[in-house]
Write a protein that holds these residues in place. Structure first.
Motif, short mmCIF file in Angstrom:
data_model
loop_
_atom_site.label_atom_id
_atom_site.label_comp_id
_atom_site.label_asym_id
_atom_site.label_seq_id
_atom_site.Cartn_x
_atom_site.Cartn_y
_atom_site.Cartn_z
N TRP A 1 0.82 -1.21 0.00
CA TRP A 1 0.00 0.00 0.00
C TRP A 1 0.86 1.26 0.00
O TRP A 1 0.47 2.30 -0.56
CB TRP A 1 -0.90 -0.02 1.23
N HIS B 1 0.47 5.11 -2.17
CA HIS B 1 0.07 6.16 -1.24
C HIS B 1 1.04 7.34 -1.29
O HIS B 1 0.64 8.49 -1.50
CB HIS B 1 0.01 5.57 0.18
N PHE C 1 -4.41 10.08 -3.20
CA PHE C 1 -3.72 10.12 -1.91
C PHE C 1 -4.72 10.15 -0.76
O PHE C 1 -4.58 9.40 0.21
CB PHE C 1 -2.82 11.36 -1.86
N SER D 1 -6.39 6.77 -0.43
CA SER D 1 -5.50 5.71 0.05
C SER D 1 -5.50 5.62 1.58
O SER D 1 -5.38 4.54 2.14
CB SER D 1 -4.08 5.93 -0.47
N ILE D 2 -5.64 6.77 2.24
CA ILE D 2 -5.69 6.77 3.70
C ILE D 2 -6.98 6.11 4.18
O ILE D 2 -6.97 5.25 5.06
CB ILE D 2 -5.57 8.21 4.23
#
Length: 334
Positions: free
Chosen positions: A211, A215, A312, A315-316
């Motif tokens: 991941w 990210h 971005f 992705s969190i």
């Protein structure tokens, strides 16, 4: 959860190591003493050294690893184990800020950190980080087991020496290899509970490892100017934006089967499996948007890197929800 050759512009990767021979103050030449700096610092500055925004994901993934591990632990000991993971991650962050104070001083998004801003002296920050690191490892060993303490120590050492000192300023693959640093927390949580390492926590380690590149490379697409100014060889600085977009897509594709592996191998049930599939496909949608972003001939975004910013941000959420559904699956189906 991680912050790399091109060293001439920032004094070289070895420059911060010179501070080991004596105190070096962030505002050298201004006449400020160590006591002046200490007096000018506040509690929030010392907290900032721990990188609290990064800590949230570190703690969360550590809790997930502990909760899905087999066995039982007294709640006080479980809380202590998570506290140790938190302190250790913060300690590594503080040491990272000490080492990177030279490049932090020339990057817009980091110039106001406590050390480059002159609110905390570098040697004080280093002592703070090392002290917290030693304390966290010792407490983990005493409260849970010494294997967990060893893995915790390994995570600190990896982040400081492998990622911060060795990789970050030397290779655009810093995020790929350095991604292991942020992948330790669920493994540590599992070992704290069980006292052993098995395939299951290694799968969680692998998920965060795969991941990390999409990210951080999504972030680097719209923060590349900062990295270039600091002399950090992030992928868009060295290989260009087009290659970075390609790698975001490649690693997101690779992440999908890795994220499904706990379900494929029978470690989790259908709740997690369905969630991992849907979340992964949505991540792929964002990565594809990054790859197909409107670009000029040099590969620079014509949309102000809007797809990369969205990728971005997603992705969190992806990792938070994925680990959360793993815990839900474990609590409901076991």
């Amino acid at each position: 959860m991680s912050d790399t050759a091109i060293n001439d512009r920032v004094g070289g990767a070895s420059a911060p190591l010179d501070a080991l021979s004596g105190p070096i103050h962030a505002l050298a030449g201004t006449g400020q003493s160590r006591s002046d700096l200490a007096a000018g610092s506040e509690v929030r500055d010392w907290i900032t050294l721990l990188k609290p925004r990064v800590l949230s994901l570190v703690v969360y993934s550590g809790v997930a690893g502990l909760l899905v591990a087999p066995g039982h632990m007294h709640p006080i000991l479980a809380i202590t184990a998570i506290l140790c993971i938190t302190i250790a991650a913060g300690a590594a962050g503080a040491i990272n800020m000490w080492y990177d104070r030279d490049i932090d001083a020339v990057m817009r998004r980091t110039v106001n950190r406590p050390i480059p801003a002159g609110r905390i002296a570098p040697d004080s920050a280093l002592a703070y980080g090392v002290g917290l690191a030693v304390f966290s490892v010792a407490l983990m060993g005493l409260a849970t087991n010494w294997l967990a303490a060893i893995v915790l120590a390994a995570s600190i050492l990896f982040y400081v020496f492998i990622y911060t000192v060795w990789l970050k300023r030397r290779t655009p693959q810093n995020i790929v290899i350095g991604g292991a640093a942020g992948a330790f927390p669920p493994l540590i949580g599992w070992v704290a509970m069980t006292g052993s390492i098995s395939a299951e926590p290694l799968l969680l380690f692998a998920i965060i490892f795969f991941w990390t590149p999409p990210h951080f490379w999504a972030l680097s697409l719209f923060a590349h100017a900062d990295y270039a100014r600091a002399g950090v060889p992030m992928l868009p600085v060295v290989a260009g934006a087009r290659e970075t977009r390609k790698q975001v897509l490649v690693y997101t594709v690779a992440l999908l089967p890795v994220a499904l592996s706990p379900w494929i191998m029978g470690f989790s049930g259908w709740i997690y499996g369905a969630s991992a599939l849907l979340l992964g496909l949505w991540f792929l949608k964002h990565a594809w948007a990054v790859w197909t972003d409107e670009q000029d001939e040099a590969g620079r975004s014509l949309t102000n890197d809007l797809p990369a910013k969205k990728c971005f941000k997603y992705s969190i959420s992806y990792l938070f929800i994925l680990l959360g559904m793993l815990v839900v699956d474990h609590l409901v189906l076991t």
